[in-house]
Motif scaffolding. Sequence first.
Motif, PDB file in Angstrom:
ATOM      1  N   HIS A 214       0.830  -1.209   0.000  1.00  0.00           N
ATOM      2  CA  HIS A 214       0.000   0.000   0.000  1.00  0.00           C
ATOM      3  C   HIS A 214       0.863   1.256   0.000  1.00  0.00           C
ATOM      4  N   LEU A 215       1.955   1.247   0.776  1.00  0.00           N
ATOM      5  CA  LEU A 215       2.849   2.402   0.778  1.00  0.00           C
ATOM      6  C   LEU A 215       3.454   2.609  -0.607  1.00  0.00           C
ATOM      7  N   ALA A 216       3.838   1.520  -1.270  1.00  0.00           N
ATOM      8  CA  ALA A 216       4.412   1.631  -2.613  1.00  0.00           C
ATOM      9  C   ALA A 216       3.412   2.236  -3.593  1.00  0.00           C
ATOM     10  N   VAL A 217       2.166   1.798  -3.537  1.00  0.00           N
ATOM     11  CA  VAL A 217       1.134   2.336  -4.424  1.00  0.00           C
ATOM     12  C   VAL A 217       0.965   3.835  -4.197  1.00  0.00           C
ATOM     13  N   LEU A 218       0.914   4.239  -2.945  1.00  0.00           N
ATOM     14  CA  LEU A 218       0.719   5.657  -2.633  1.00  0.00           C
ATOM     15  C   LEU A 218       1.953   6.492  -2.982  1.00  0.00           C
ATOM     16  N   LEU A 219       3.137   5.903  -2.880  1.00  0.00           N
ATOM     17  CA  LEU A 219       4.353   6.621  -3.265  1.00  0.00           C
ATOM     18  C   LEU A 219       4.399   6.859  -4.770  1.00  0.00           C
TER      19      LEU A 219
END
Length: 398
Positions: free
Chosen positions: A177-182
């Motif tokens: 999820h962090l990767a998607v938002l980054l």
Amino acid sequence: MTAIPFSVSRLALARLAFRPFFLLAALFGIAALMVWLAFWHGDVLLRPHGGMLWWHQHEMLFGFGAAVVAGFLLTAVQNWTGRPSLRGGPLLALVMLWLAARWVLAFPMGLPAWGPMLIDASFLAVVAGVVARLVIVARRWRNLILLPVVALLILANLAMHLGILQGDGLLVRQGAHLAVLLITALMVVLGGRVIPMFTANRLGRAKPRPLPWLEGLALVGMAAVLVAQLAVLLGAALPGEAIAGLMGVAALANTLRLARWGGIHTLGEPLLWGLHASYAAIPVGLGMWALAALGLLRVELAVHALTIGGMGTMMLAMMSRVSLGHTGRAIETLPGIGVALGLLVAAALLRSPVLALFPGLTHLTYSVTIILWCLAYAIFLLHYGVPLATPRVDGKDG
């Protein structure tokens, strides 16, 4: 007869990073999704590191996505700084590192679990190092804003790997999820720079003057979302209402930002409306994520709105522009590219809003979505495979 010494830098694929990484990203994205489609229908073609579900999530983000990000950043940093970017032997070495990571994750070959993690994580670390060196030497401090995002992408990647090592599915999920938002944040920063400029230049219209409060709200709102997700990754228990509020503010700010860029006037220009449509997926995805934080939707629907509608579509549109402009060709919409972008928009709609309304269509929707993505990127390869692999038509370097 005197032999002409061979130089790696003479290879077209070794001249600038967009060439090998755009080409490999498109090829890999198709191959990875076809393997996932086979698995979805009961055929196990791979027994990858982390299992098929982890491999699918990770490789679309850090295989496909990271290759496009690297190709774009390592090419753009040359324009930002006026200094030569990675090329020749060092560029091909970086390509080999990316390929090595893809290989050991697909075919672990009995390696200890930390081996694939180190190989994979080192790729983005090298990219960040090259970009940082060029920006610092040229003192173009404005572009340092991108480096914390890449650094956090490395952290998100490590979280997904450590989740597998520790058997912690929640850590894997939060890292993804962090990767998607980054990557969404990268689209907000870079999209805000280029979409209004490309639109104004192509249509002969005046570029809208940025509203400082709105630009600040869009960027700060997205930064707040990232901080919240990072806090969750590190173990904080944030209320769903707080996350929904942050997502909602970021969605609203980016909706207002996009509305000022004149997207309604781009309907006859696929390379432009593709960028506007992909940016529109950002507030849609963030809005759906806000609903998910309140327990009203499954969060994976929001994730796919951002990854297919935002990431997949914007990357295809940007890759199409860069692959023309940086190979000395006129920037124009080649036959079928509008269809390819339309296929990705359709895939995003099917995978997110339609599936939210009709959850019983899950199996069919997954299959159709995968096929639409693969067709879109196959069209890209049909048009741009040769330009990416051959010298510029104007004889210049690049």
